[in-house]
Design an enzyme around this catalytic site. Structure first.
Site, PDB file in Angstrom:
ATOM      1  N   ASP A 454       0.858  -1.183   0.000  1.00  0.00           N
ATOM      2  CA  ASP A 454       0.000   0.000   0.000  1.00  0.00           C
ATOM      3  C   ASP A 454       0.896   1.235   0.000  1.00  0.00           C
ATOM      4  O   ASP A 454       1.572   1.524   0.994  1.00  0.00           O
ATOM      5  CB  ASP A 454      -0.906  -0.020   1.234  1.00  0.00           C
ATOM      6  CG  ASP A 454      -1.934   1.096   1.236  1.00  0.00           C
ATOM      7  OD1 ASP A 454      -1.742   2.096   0.517  1.00  0.00           O
ATOM      8  OD2 ASP A 454      -2.932   0.974   1.977  1.00  0.00           O
ATOM      9  N   HIS A 455       0.883   1.975  -1.110  1.00  0.00           N
ATOM     10  CA  HIS A 455       1.810   3.105  -1.254  1.00  0.00           C
ATOM     11  C   HIS A 455       1.432   4.311  -0.404  1.00  0.00           C
ATOM     12  O   HIS A 455       2.172   5.286  -0.348  1.00  0.00           O
ATOM     13  CB  HIS A 455       1.903   3.521  -2.729  1.00  0.00           C
ATOM     14  CG  HIS A 455       3.267   3.972  -3.142  1.00  0.00           C
ATOM     15  ND1 HIS A 455       4.323   4.080  -2.269  1.00  0.00           N
ATOM     16  CD2 HIS A 455       3.758   4.348  -4.355  1.00  0.00           C
ATOM     17  CE1 HIS A 455       5.390   4.499  -2.907  1.00  0.00           C
ATOM     18  NE2 HIS A 455       5.082   4.673  -4.175  1.00  0.00           N
ATOM     19  N   ARG A 456       0.290   4.247   0.282  1.00  0.00           N
ATOM     20  CA  ARG A 456      -0.051   5.335   1.203  1.00  0.00           C
ATOM     21  C   ARG A 456       0.831   5.302   2.440  1.00  0.00           C
ATOM     22  O   ARG A 456       1.117   6.342   3.030  1.00  0.00           O
ATOM     23  CB  ARG A 456      -1.517   5.228   1.629  1.00  0.00           C
ATOM     24  CG  ARG A 456      -2.532   5.458   0.529  1.00  0.00           C
ATOM     25  CD  ARG A 456      -3.943   5.222   1.014  1.00  0.00           C
ATOM     26  NE  ARG A 456      -4.152   3.836   1.436  1.00  0.00           N
ATOM     27  CZ  ARG A 456      -5.301   3.361   1.905  1.00  0.00           C
ATOM     28  NH1 ARG A 456      -6.350   4.174   2.012  1.00  0.00           N
ATOM     29  NH2 ARG A 456      -5.414   2.092   2.247  1.00  0.00           N
ATOM     30  N   VAL A 458       3.549   2.673   2.731  1.00  0.00           N
ATOM     31  CA  VAL A 458       4.829   2.034   2.440  1.00  0.00           C
ATOM     32  C   VAL A 458       5.382   2.671   1.173  1.00  0.00           C
ATOM     33  O   VAL A 458       4.815   2.510   0.092  1.00  0.00           O
ATOM     34  CB  VAL A 458       4.668   0.516   2.232  1.00  0.00           C
ATOM     35  CG1 VAL A 458       6.009  -0.127   1.903  1.00  0.00           C
ATOM     36  CG2 VAL A 458       4.057  -0.131   3.474  1.00  0.00           C
TER      37      VAL A 458
END
Length: 484
Positions: A454-456, A458
């Site tokens: 999850d790029h939010r 990580v």
């Protein structure tokens, strides 16, 4: 005759906050004697299949719903006469179709429906039944007592239309002692899908247990074409069973399969995850020859005797070590509070393909387990999933997941996050591959790993570090000791 003579058992919430469940199989019928704690039916929720025990001693008076009906939590599904010697009662009815779409209170029964006993059903009469989601169901006369209902699988195959009652088949010979046939939940589900009455099946398993092969043999005996799922038996597989599909009808151009239960919940969760969490997937190909050698050595280690030792075990341990070195990856996103929630524990999920669809049970507090303890937990998780006995609690609270696509011979993939988690590791097939080793091209055992996150919460650096650490451990498994 007083109301206290009869006890009603309602559909319980067998998970956390579930609102409905489908009745897969009744193990009793009106007139059967039941005891406190006896399993009377199997139901499927959006998370798992669960067997329900009755909390009363007595005689079954009425089954309120037929098999294949989706029932709301809190609705009465069975009533029991707890004082059968107190005098005669009206004949118990066969499983009744689902109630009307508009809920009716006891004070305002629909026209033509007269109460039999207060709170215990109504006299049979013609009335409209609630349609199965999205389907029109014609008005039908309720079935008389002793009538059997067709299974949803039969309707799918075009043998019947809807849940209209059909004539009861010849009564099979009851098992010894009057007990219900012995079979594991996946076998019961298979029999239900194929329209096989387990009471007519000759068991071949130990202690009189009916196996999948017995069910297929029973179908073959009546010349019904059934294709048995091909078993998968590779060491890296978490669960070696393929989903059971509806049997196609000869000449049919289409077969429709209802999306419900576990499959429906999985589909909704994956869509929600894919369009809520911004996914990023990174890949790395690694030489795991040393890890494969260590697997073989551990199989003969006295501390690992009786435990399932395979590459998945060391991959799971490598991921746990990588999380310990990079703890910020073990987190979740709280959208309501706009906060990142760091988890100081790891509940390691293992994606498992079962006859009812994909489930992700998890090993609680996997970070605290030794290698033998982790092996024991993995073995228990696999066997429970294969038997179809994974509980809703076992699938809740996961923090990070492993999905093993390598068992199908697949090199890699871009896995979708399990809702509420920040990362998922896809494990590819291990294959002998030409590889540069110590300056020379040699055949080595090589695999590809893929990490979605999850790029939010990580970023690329953190995700890359975790994936690189897992790869480094699998290339040099001695790091399990030096880094741990």
């Amino acid at each position: 005759m007083t109301e206290q003579r009869f006890r009603e058992f309602k559909m319980p919430d067998v998970g956390e906050g579930l609102t409905e469940a489908e009745i897969l199989k009744w193990y009793v019928k009106p007139g059967d004697t039941v005891t406190d704690g006896q399993v009377v039916c199997e139901v499927e929720t959006a998370k798992a299949a669960v067997e329900l025990p009755i909390p009363y001693d007595g005689v079954v008076h009425e089954l309120r719903f037929p098999e294949g009906t989706t029932v709301d939590v809190g609705q009465v599904i069975i009533s029991v006469d707890v004082a059968p010697g107190s005098g005669p009662v009206e004949a118990a009815a066969a499983p009744a179709p689902a109630p009307a779409a508009e809920p009716a209170s006891e004070a305002a029964e629909p026209e033509g429906r007269q109460p039999v006993l207060v709170g215990y059903g109504v006299a049979q009469s013609s009335t409209k039944r609630r349609a199965r989601k999205g389907a029109e169901v014609p008005v039908q006369e309720p079935a008389p007592a002793g009538t059997y209902y067709a299974s949803p699988a039969a309707a799918i195959q075009g043998e019947l239309n809807g849940h209209a009652p059909v004539a009861a088949p010849a009564a099979p010979v009851a098992p010894a002692g009057g007990a219900r046939p012995l079979a594991k939940p996946p076998v019961r589900k298979l029999a239900k899908d194929l329209g096989v009455d387990l009471a007519t099946v000759t068991p071949s398993g130990p202690d009189g247990i009916i196996t999948r092969e017995d069910v297929h043999a029973a179908v073959a005996a009546v010349s019904a074409p059934v294709a048995a799922p091909a078993p998968v038996s590779r060491e890296t597989t978490p669960v070696a069973q393929a989903p059971v599909q509806a049997t196609p009808v000869a000449g049919a151009r289409e077969t429709r399969i209802p999306v419900k239960g576990v499959r429906k919940a999985t589909a909704a969760a994956m869509v929600g995850s894919a369009f809520t969490a911004p996914h990023v997937t990174e890949f790395v190909t690694v030489d795991v020859t040393r890890t494969m050698k260590l697997v073989e050595d551990l199989k003969s280690d006295k501390d690992m005797q009786g435990l399932r030792v395979n590459p998945l075990l060391l991959i799971a341990k490598a991921l746990l070590v990588a999380i310990k070195r990079n703890p910020d990856v073990n987190a979740s996103w709280d959208d309501a509070a706009q906060e990142i929630v760091l988890k100081h524990y790891v509940n390691l999920g293992i994606a498992a393909a079962t006859p009812r669809g994909l489930i992700v049970p998890n090993i609680k507090d996997a970070h605290d387990k030794t290698l033998p303890q982790l092996a024991a937990s993995l073995g228990e998780l696999v066997s429970t999933a294969r038997e179809g006995k994974t509980t809703p609690a076992a699938m809740q609270g996961g923090t990070v997941t492993i999905t093993n696509v390598g068992v199908f011979g697949v090199d890699t993939g871009t896995p979708i996050l399990n809702p509420g988690e920040s990362a998922i590791l896809a494990v590819g097939a291990i294959k002998p591959t030409p590889w540069v080793h110590k300056g020379k091209v040699k055949p080595r055992q090589v695999m590809t790993l893929a990490l979605s996150f999850d790029h939010r919460l990580v970023d690329g650096e953190l995700g890359s570090k975790v994936l690189a650490d897992v790869a480094a451990i699998l290339e040099q498994p001695k790091r399990l000791i030096t880094w741990a």
